[in-house]
Design a protein around this motif. Sequence first.
Motif, PDB file in Angstrom:
ATOM      1  N   PHE A 126       0.821  -1.212   0.000  1.00 11.94           N
ATOM      2  CA  PHE A 126       0.000   0.000   0.000  1.00 11.94           C
ATOM      3  C   PHE A 126       0.858   1.266   0.000  1.00 11.94           C
ATOM      4  N   ILE A 129       2.222   1.755  -3.805  1.00  9.84           N
ATOM      5  CA  ILE A 129       1.324   1.607  -4.950  1.00  9.84           C
ATOM      6  C   ILE A 129       1.160   2.948  -5.662  1.00  9.84           C
ATOM      7  N   ASP A 131      -1.502   3.943  -7.712  1.00 10.08           N
ATOM      8  CA  ASP A 131      -2.882   4.389  -7.452  1.00 10.08           C
ATOM      9  C   ASP A 131      -3.453   3.489  -6.367  1.00 10.08           C
ATOM     10  N   SER A 132      -3.585   4.011  -5.159  1.00  9.99           N
ATOM     11  CA  SER A 132      -4.020   3.204  -4.017  1.00  9.99           C
ATOM     12  C   SER A 132      -5.503   2.849  -4.130  1.00  9.99           C
ATOM     13  N   LYS A 142      -3.888  11.743  -4.921  1.00 10.16           N
ATOM     14  CA  LYS A 142      -3.425  10.403  -4.570  1.00 10.16           C
ATOM     15  C   LYS A 142      -3.050  10.304  -3.100  1.00 10.16           C
ATOM     16  N   LYS A 146      -4.905   8.121  -0.020  1.00  9.02           N
ATOM     17  CA  LYS A 146      -4.211   7.199   0.886  1.00  9.02           C
ATOM     18  C   LYS A 146      -4.511   7.543   2.343  1.00  9.02           C
ATOM     19  N   SER A 150      -6.619   5.089   5.215  1.00 10.45           N
ATOM     20  CA  SER A 150      -6.155   4.683   6.536  1.00 10.45           C
ATOM     21  C   SER A 150      -7.082   5.197   7.632  1.00 10.45           C
ATOM     22  N   GLY A 219      -6.749  -1.000  -6.357  1.00 10.93           N
ATOM     23  CA  GLY A 219      -5.561  -0.212  -6.683  1.00 10.93           C
ATOM     24  C   GLY A 219      -5.005  -0.575  -8.054  1.00 10.93           C
ATOM     25  N   GLN A 221      -1.432  -0.432 -10.691  1.00 14.51           N
ATOM     26  CA  GLN A 221       0.010  -0.268 -10.892  1.00 14.51           C
ATOM     27  C   GLN A 221       0.265  -0.287 -12.393  1.00 14.51           C
ATOM     28  N   VAL A 228      -3.375  -5.388  -3.512  1.00 19.21           N
ATOM     29  CA  VAL A 228      -2.642  -4.452  -2.652  1.00 19.21           C
ATOM     30  C   VAL A 228      -2.670  -4.988  -1.212  1.00 19.21           C
ATOM     31  N   TYR A 230      -2.083  -4.515   2.810  1.00 12.36           N
ATOM     32  CA  TYR A 230      -2.204  -3.392   3.744  1.00 12.36           C
ATOM     33  C   TYR A 230      -1.993  -3.917   5.162  1.00 12.36           C
TER      34      TYR A 230
END
Length: 239
Positions: A126, A129, A131-132, A142, A146, A150, A219, A221, A228, A230
Amino acid sequence: MEIKKNPKSNLENYSKIFMQIGLVLALFVTYAAIEKKTYDKTTSSLGVVNMNADMEEDIPITERVEPVKPKTPPPPTPEKIEVVEDEKEVEETVIESTETDETEAVEVEEIVEIEEAEEVVEDVNFMIIEDSPVFPGCKGSKQELKNCFSKMVQKHFSRKFDADLPNELGLSPGKKRVFIGFKIDRQGNIVNVQARAPHPKIKAEVIKVMKLLPKMKPGKQRGKPVGVSYNIPFSLLVE
């Protein structure tokens, strides 16, 4: 009656001056004798050189003689060649035409399409990355997405977790650390939920709560959806 000398005519009064003058003259004569240059007489035994004698030396006249090339002998006469008739028959090679007639059917081999193997991209953390994953309701850049992700995960855990469970289990007072890890797959689902807690019942409760997270926007890449991973720690307060 005594005769008295005139003090000015007494030469003893000028003895020091005479001595200094004599010393100066002696030094001058010594210096002049040292500095005088003398040369030894040398006699030259070379005599008189006549430069015209060398100029009048006779130079002999030389004539260039070219070497005589030897005459090459004529080539030998070739031997008489006899013509012999060839009695063997030569078979002619027939070249077949590769052109096809429009009326003739042409057999074509079956073309088999080869499917390109899909590039498999491994799970991305995470934190790195491109684009989360997007938690429902989060908006912004972006980095803002993120941070919002969280924040919403922590809020979900605080609301759904049974806060009285650690006290009911009789754990010692103080803060207890819980480590949680899960994966957001390519479809945005929460999978592979794992936890590490100070008690098995707390671990089970944590896994149940995290499985209740809503479906995310997956997400990406390099523009492709990827899984992803976490990880997040929590602190539980036991009274």
